[in-house]
Design a protein around this motif. Sequence first.
Motif: not given
Length: 582
Positions: A378-381, A398-400, A412, A414, A434-435, A450
């Motif tokens: 997972a990635k999150v910004t 935001r994440w992916s 996901y 969060v 995703t956001s 996330v």
Amino acid sequence: MRRLLVTLIALAATWALPAVASASSGLPPIQHVFTIVLENESASTTFGPGSPAPYLASTLRSQGAFLPKYYGIGHNSLDNYIAMISGQAPNMQTRNDCPVFSDFVGTIQSNGQAAGTGCVYPAAVQTLPGQLTSAGKTWRSYDEDMGANPSRESATCGHPALNGPDNTETATATDQYATRHDPFVYFHSIIDNQALCNSHVVNLDQLPHDLASASTTPNYAFITPDLCEDGHDAPCANGDPGGLAQVNTFLQKWVPMITGSPAFKQQNGLLIVTFDEAATSGPAADASSCCGEIPGPAADMAPNPGGSGPGGGVVGAVMLSPCIAPGTVTQTPYNHYTMLRSVEDIFGLGRIGYANLPGESSFGSDIFTRACAPAPQAKVTAPALASSRATTSSIPVRWSGSDGSGAGIANYTVTVAQAGKSGSRTLAAGTKATSLTFHGKAGKTYRFSVEATDLAGAHSAAATATTVVPSGAKPHGGHYHGRWQVKHVKGAWEGKAISCSSASCSFTLTYTGRAIAIIGERGPTGGSARVSGGKSRTINLHAKKRTTRQVIYRTQGKDGRHKLTLKVKRGTVALEGFAITP
């Protein structure tokens, strides 16, 4: 919208952002490490013919990897435990189990070793828990019987009074917790933060709850049985038989619970079962060492970590993981410094203390003998610094995700945690979105986490991002001296600024944290100010065109209480907000 604030990556990084480093090449994608430490047996006894602990010596050994040449690093107990989470070498007090919970006295060498003697290390000494927290990883120490008798120790973060006697050296019929087997409470960086220590150093009773889901299972779990079930006492103060027979019973209860947990099965867990030190008397007595172990760096430290020899003797170890083929045996020598080094490598951390000795090597392909599927990622910004003008700041998150099994991402989860508060709040569970936009509060810091779940049911490790929300122009703990005036300014943080055009004006702020940024205004009437405390310098606020929402000053230091002073030198100085990273 006027020019935005410069990005404060370094500022936000001081509150548990992920480490930049990645796990060492060749290591499997392990996301959870569990360590069970037992007491005072040589490998020849534990794993020899007729072992009183057949579940460990035979059953678990056949299910994973057996390390017959795994060594302790000293005698007695405490120095071994401390080495496992800090890489610190024994000193005369820790080698003798610190009957007095004394402050460490000495210096810190360039290699990170604390040279001197004493028990409770200064906050500047690095620890694995500190590394994990800084990398956005989670950890917990689970200590059996801690707090069973509240008059002896607390039920969380249990330890004696600083510089007082340790009354847990001997077990009682109602409380068999031993402080010396709980290395986490020997570091000021942990015990001086009571909320942190209370939430991370807990009773073993908490483990079943945490194992119920991958999201509640820490990345690193250190499990300490009490003085009976770790094999130390025989017979035990409560009447149980103790010794290796009691170890056998303890492992039969707890190991299946760990290896059957979602985190272990779905996120490639690793369980390490070992002993602190070999026997110190009788035919199995052993004070040998391996792996280039050396004593501590000062003359008043333990010249022979093992007392009668250079180390803690051969204790052996067993490791279980989806990434280890059953029946694996390695003749490579390892020790407690090796274990620390390997955990650091697994989580992509730097190496601290004697984990970085030239003779030490990490667990490798001799142990990890089976391919294990990579877990989803997972990635999150989120912005390092919130930039909304609203009083309740709006933070875009935001994440992916990417799957490791090829099955695809299903959903996901969060969550958000606020710095200074224990626990977290779920923002979305099982979502395909995703956001989202999070509404924070001025002056607060938030960490967003996330986790991704793929269609095969496997869970990713938590990805984190941190956002600092600036305070308004009048922060808590700030004092203005002179003729400052609050005015409405278009484009300013929260639409307001406090300004002064007199050299008699000054501002002081006392704050707790690691980093601070001052947000202000530059323009044709802008003057200059001298900021002292932390990084002292003069800031110039003059510009041809008026610009608001600028970071006009920032500094970063050690975590703690600080005082910052700003004094107007000339022209107009307008301040709009302050961003403090805890």
